[in-house]
Design a protein around this motif. Sequence first.
Motif, PDB file in Angstrom:
ATOM      1  N   ASP A  25     -73.853 -25.602   8.863  1.00 22.45           N
ATOM      2  CA  ASP A  25     -72.535 -24.985   8.728  1.00 22.45           C
ATOM      3  C   ASP A  25     -71.666 -25.826   7.798  1.00 22.45           C
ATOM      4  O   ASP A  25     -72.170 -26.756   7.163  1.00 22.45           O
ATOM      5  CB  ASP A  25     -71.861 -24.746  10.091  1.00 22.45           C
ATOM      6  CG  ASP A  25     -71.742 -25.991  10.942  1.00 22.45           C
ATOM      7  OD1 ASP A  25     -72.012 -27.101  10.435  1.00 22.45           O
ATOM      8  OD2 ASP A  25     -71.387 -25.849  12.118  1.00 22.45           O
ATOM      9  N   LEU A  26     -70.409 -25.455   7.664  1.00 19.10           N
ATOM     10  CA  LEU A  26     -69.480 -26.151   6.764  1.00 19.10           C
ATOM     11  C   LEU A  26     -70.107 -26.392   5.393  1.00 19.10           C
ATOM     12  O   LEU A  26     -70.144 -27.505   4.874  1.00 19.10           O
ATOM     13  CB  LEU A  26     -69.030 -27.477   7.385  1.00 19.10           C
ATOM     14  CG  LEU A  26     -68.280 -27.317   8.721  1.00 19.10           C
ATOM     15  CD1 LEU A  26     -67.990 -28.677   9.319  1.00 19.10           C
ATOM     16  CD2 LEU A  26     -66.995 -26.531   8.489  1.00 19.10           C
ATOM     17  N   HIS A  83     -74.560 -29.611  10.938  1.00 19.85           N
ATOM     18  CA  HIS A  83     -75.424 -28.673  11.661  1.00 19.85           C
ATOM     19  C   HIS A  83     -74.774 -28.273  12.962  1.00 19.85           C
ATOM     20  O   HIS A  83     -74.038 -29.045  13.548  1.00 19.85           O
ATOM     21  CB  HIS A  83     -76.744 -29.362  12.025  1.00 19.85           C
ATOM     22  CG  HIS A  83     -77.641 -29.595  10.868  1.00 19.85           C
ATOM     23  ND1 HIS A  83     -77.507 -30.699  10.058  1.00 19.85           N
ATOM     24  CD2 HIS A  83     -78.680 -28.876  10.374  1.00 19.85           C
ATOM     25  CE1 HIS A  83     -78.432 -30.646   9.111  1.00 19.85           C
ATOM     26  NE2 HIS A  83     -79.155 -29.554   9.275  1.00 19.85           N
ATOM     27  N   GLN A  84     -75.100 -27.076  13.453  1.00 20.10           N
ATOM     28  CA  GLN A  84     -74.740 -26.777  14.827  1.00 20.10           C
ATOM     29  C   GLN A  84     -75.986 -26.340  15.582  1.00 20.10           C
ATOM     30  O   GLN A  84     -76.906 -25.743  15.017  1.00 20.10           O
ATOM     31  CB  GLN A  84     -73.625 -25.749  14.942  1.00 20.10           C
ATOM     32  CG  GLN A  84     -73.909 -24.379  14.410  1.00 20.10           C
ATOM     33  CD  GLN A  84     -72.743 -23.422  14.682  1.00 20.10           C
ATOM     34  OE1 GLN A  84     -72.767 -22.649  15.625  1.00 20.10           O
ATOM     35  NE2 GLN A  84     -71.733 -23.484  13.827  1.00 20.10           N
ATOM     36  N   SER A  85     -76.025 -26.670  16.875  1.00 21.27           N
ATOM     37  CA  SER A  85     -77.153 -26.316  17.723  1.00 21.27           C
ATOM     38  C   SER A  85     -76.895 -24.969  18.358  1.00 21.27           C
ATOM     39  O   SER A  85     -75.786 -24.689  18.810  1.00 21.27           O
ATOM     40  CB  SER A  85     -77.310 -27.354  18.836  1.00 21.27           C
ATOM     41  OG  SER A  85     -77.652 -28.601  18.276  1.00 21.27           O
ATOM     42  N   THR A  86     -77.908 -24.125  18.398  1.00 20.36           N
ATOM     43  CA  THR A  86     -77.774 -22.824  19.027  1.00 20.36           C
ATOM     44  C   THR A  86     -79.154 -22.373  19.524  1.00 20.36           C
ATOM     45  O   THR A  86     -80.095 -23.179  19.551  1.00 20.36           O
ATOM     46  CB  THR A  86     -77.126 -21.800  18.055  1.00 20.36           C
ATOM     47  OG1 THR A  86     -76.918 -20.564  18.739  1.00 20.36           O
ATOM     48  CG2 THR A  86     -77.962 -21.571  16.817  1.00 20.36           C
ATOM     49  N   VAL A  87     -79.254 -21.138  19.987  1.00 21.05           N
ATOM     50  CA  VAL A  87     -80.524 -20.626  20.507  1.00 21.05           C
ATOM     51  C   VAL A  87     -80.838 -19.330  19.769  1.00 21.05           C
ATOM     52  O   VAL A  87     -80.029 -18.401  19.752  1.00 21.05           O
ATOM     53  CB  VAL A  87     -80.417 -20.348  22.019  1.00 21.05           C
ATOM     54  CG1 VAL A  87     -81.681 -19.666  22.523  1.00 21.05           C
ATOM     55  CG2 VAL A  87     -80.184 -21.645  22.781  1.00 21.05           C
ATOM     56  N   GLY A  88     -82.013 -19.264  19.153  1.00 19.56           N
ATOM     57  CA  GLY A  88     -82.409 -18.080  18.392  1.00 19.56           C
ATOM     58  C   GLY A  88     -83.378 -17.195  19.158  1.00 19.56           C
ATOM     59  O   GLY A  88     -84.129 -17.678  19.997  1.00 19.56           O
ATOM     60  N   THR A  89     -83.320 -15.898  18.859  1.00 21.59           N
ATOM     61  CA  THR A  89     -84.351 -14.974  19.338  1.00 21.59           C
ATOM     62  C   THR A  89     -85.173 -14.586  18.118  1.00 21.59           C
ATOM     63  O   THR A  89     -84.638 -14.017  17.164  1.00 21.59           O
ATOM     64  CB  THR A  89     -83.710 -13.742  20.000  1.00 21.59           C
ATOM     65  OG1 THR A  89     -82.904 -14.201  21.086  1.00 21.59           O
ATOM     66  CG2 THR A  89     -84.769 -12.791  20.541  1.00 21.59           C
TER      67      THR A  89
END
Lengths: 261, 261, 261, 261
Positions: free
Chosen positions: D34-35, D40-46
């Motif tokens: 990001d930015l 980085h940002q942490s997230t959860v993907g499908t």
Amino acid sequence: MATLKDTQNEPDHRRIAIDRVGVKALRYPMQVRDLHGTTHQSTVGTFALTVHLPHHFKGTHMSRFIEVLNAHGPVFQVNSMDVVLKHLLERLDSEQAQIDIEFPFFLEKAAPVTGMKGMLDYQVKFEAGAKRSGEFDFILTVIVPVTTLCPCSKAISKYGAHNQRGQVTCAVRFNETVWIEDLIRLVEDCASSELYSVLKRPDEKAVTERAYENPVFVEDLVRAVAAKCQEHPLITWFRVEAENFESIHNHNAYALVEGRK
Amino acid sequence: MATLKDTQNEPDHRRIAIDRVGVKALRYPMQVRDLHGTTHQSTVGTFALTVHLPHHFKGTHMSRFIEVLNAHGPVFQVNSMDVVLKHLLERLDSEQAQIDIEFPFFLEKAAPVTGMKGMLDYQVKFEAGAKRSGEFDFILTVIVPVTTLCPCSKAISKYGAHNQRGQVTCAVRFNETVWIEDLIRLVEDCASSELYSVLKRPDEKAVTERAYENPVFVEDLVRAVAAKCQEHPLITWFRVEAENFESIHNHNAYALVEGRK
Amino acid sequence: MATLKDTQNEPDHRRIAIDRVGVKALRYPMQVRDLHGTTHQSTVGTFALTVHLPHHFKGTHMSRFIEVLNAHGPVFQVNSMDVVLKHLLERLDSEQAQIDIEFPFFLEKAAPVTGMKGMLDYQVKFEAGAKRSGEFDFILTVIVPVTTLCPCSKAISKYGAHNQRGQVTCAVRFNETVWIEDLIRLVEDCASSELYSVLKRPDEKAVTERAYENPVFVEDLVRAVAAKCQEHPLITWFRVEAENFESIHNHNAYALVEGRK
Amino acid sequence: MATLKDTQNEPDHRRIAIDRVGVKALRYPMQVRDLHGTTHQSTVGTFALTVHLPHHFKGTHMSRFIEVLNAHGPVFQVNSMDVVLKHLLERLDSEQAQIDIEFPFFLEKAAPVTGMKGMLDYQVKFEAGAKRSGEFDFILTVIVPVTTLCPCSKAISKYGAHNQRGQVTCAVRFNETVWIEDLIRLVEDCASSELYSVLKRPDEKAVTERAYENPVFVEDLVRAVAAKCQEHPLITWFRVEAENFESIHNHNAYALVEGRK
């Protein structure tokens, strides 16, 4: 402030036509023909009604979509689809109109041994488009739950084989009516086993053994359905997807074939 | 028109206290402790934050819930839950506050034969309530996907047995921390087989055979999990549900046991 | 391998009774009475049918739930609910049976100025429980979409006020039939405005102004509905929830009141 | 029974190639830049991972998809997408591979007057396809929640105007990276107002008035976003949809524009 100004009718200067505009996620009672059109079943549809909007109009008139639907009575009759489409073209003064409907559909099925009857539910979609020029397009989609038994698991295991509920999504265009129940039957014949609502023990035994005797991967399933669609005299285009809710994983197996004749 | 009148602070005369009021369906990045608290994993939570509102206040201050959450940083730390609850009690000037969070949680699992590693996902819920009086309540819920193989189908069929993905929802209260991964393990041990992310052929063979050797009804599954919860030294209350996405039906089998010690 | 062994009938030694066991997520066509019972509407229900299972039985007989449902015809009639419950108690040989149904329900509404008619959809739930001892419990829940306009936003802004679609979930027990349409009406009267299917410009003007004149927080909404439930001569218990899909946030505002008389 | 027979590698005689086959609905932790790529940002993907399967193979090897994903670590890094695609092409021995990911993405936003900061969540999709020939295709989709205020309602009403949460789905192809946050910004600038996580009273006043000053139909919204996509130097294709969760109806208003340059 103008008194009840017709904002939608104002001109727009951005020169961008809108491919589809209208209402979505509208629930409405409906009746759909079954048993090859000899009778009807009542169900509830989720509707999207849209039209094409030329670049020079600021907006469409959303309330007219509902008016057109209502004008055909408090229960939508599937066999009035063409009339409703024509009505949309006129009332919205558009070149192109589209009706998409999704609804649950029920078939009475007899258990394979005891013959005990029960209702099985399927999800069905209609996508109907009409142009002022007279062109008409219709896609029928059935979403059919099935049993799939894994050929690999069967081949390598001492006993048993993992199996699961799967789901086949079969969309077709045709040159003469293909009935919902016939398309469902076409799909069910390709699975390890079809599903039932009621199964007594002799039925459960039969279904378990039938599935074990007919293992299919998602790949086999989409190919078998695709082959039947290719051979079918009335079907002119098809898209077949299979998705297995794998019993040994928390993700799904998936396959897709699209074909034109 | 008053300048920025505080409408929420006005009195209310209906004499009805509100059990819970606040914000819901709020997504927020979070970190949850795993491996018995030695490390952290990043995930995304869906939050509901609520308080009790006495009958004499017209409304709560919705923005303060978000402020409290934000005050603890751009990533919510699960081990700050008590502090956030206390902060809510103070900031909202309430007798009772509640934080409910639902999030995906991952465990690295090794395939049973090849040892190949993969990440399996679970859904987890926290329901944490605090009163100004100091009382604290916490419910941990894990939703664990499993394989279930039908004992009846196995007993009556020449070969094979229908099996499917099932889902066990196990909620517990405890008097000393029960770790998420331990509760998941407790549940997985009761199924026909646990699930995996990666299974090579020798693993698939092992899992297929293990499931065939350990048939369970939903009734067996909830009883086995309930029995383990009853024996568990730290668990003080439990509610166990099992739901099978039956491979031979388009409906689910379901069972529920609730217990207190 | 035993020939069609009745696995479910075997004894169980874990001494854990099962609170509820049965089938879930079963879709079935149904008819529900409307207009105070003078007529019927066709819809599609999602059913859960469960019974209590004593500790000494290994399993219930899942197929019997469907048989009981089917025995009452291919379309479930809501007024046969008691009979079906009794039938479940007998056929499953249980002390306690439960039927939960969720379905879309339609009301014809006239637009406030033009009187133009259209169908509005609501989600409705029945939760009916019966004991062999004769006790009977019934909860009626209606989920009513409404407009809510924010009192704070109105009070502080030069012009306009944020408003949005909200949803009120109102569950009641009663000592004499409260009709679905009456409970919906009770809820709609508490919102900034009720919703409509068709609104022509004069109607839209009326609805916009009515909402602006009747601002409500979720707190006001649940209190107003709760107050009406408290005054209602037939209602003996209620639980009211309101959830606003806030137009200025990506999360929801939420409130809950539960009351007994 | 062959010992661990490789069923998938057997020949198939139906002469039907499979457009896409693989795994779907797989959740996996991920990090997204990001930015403008500085952090980085942490997230959860499908995830859905698929390949093309030539007509002469019976099946693909499902476990290899997960192996490929796992080979790149327990957290998927978005900037390794090309490498993972190449790896899929090789490992699955296919002409064509596809990775689709959907995940929540967060932006920190400052309230318009007080500057108070909060996290807003968006849904983002990546659809990345690669061919052995070297061709590469990438579609970035952002789903942006917004406020829309109805121009018609404002024009005809004495005071107020109905408004609601809406959702813009904007998919683009580009010839040089368009950052998620820039595409979100592009969309938000076209709405009656963007959304915020925290709004204190002065902010709520500003947002309410801004929305009232900038009324848009769904038609205006898709046109404004389409116009910006057309002017954007890096975007080569776009599809823009807007859906309003109408505050005065229980159905949605919807519009779609697709464009190529």
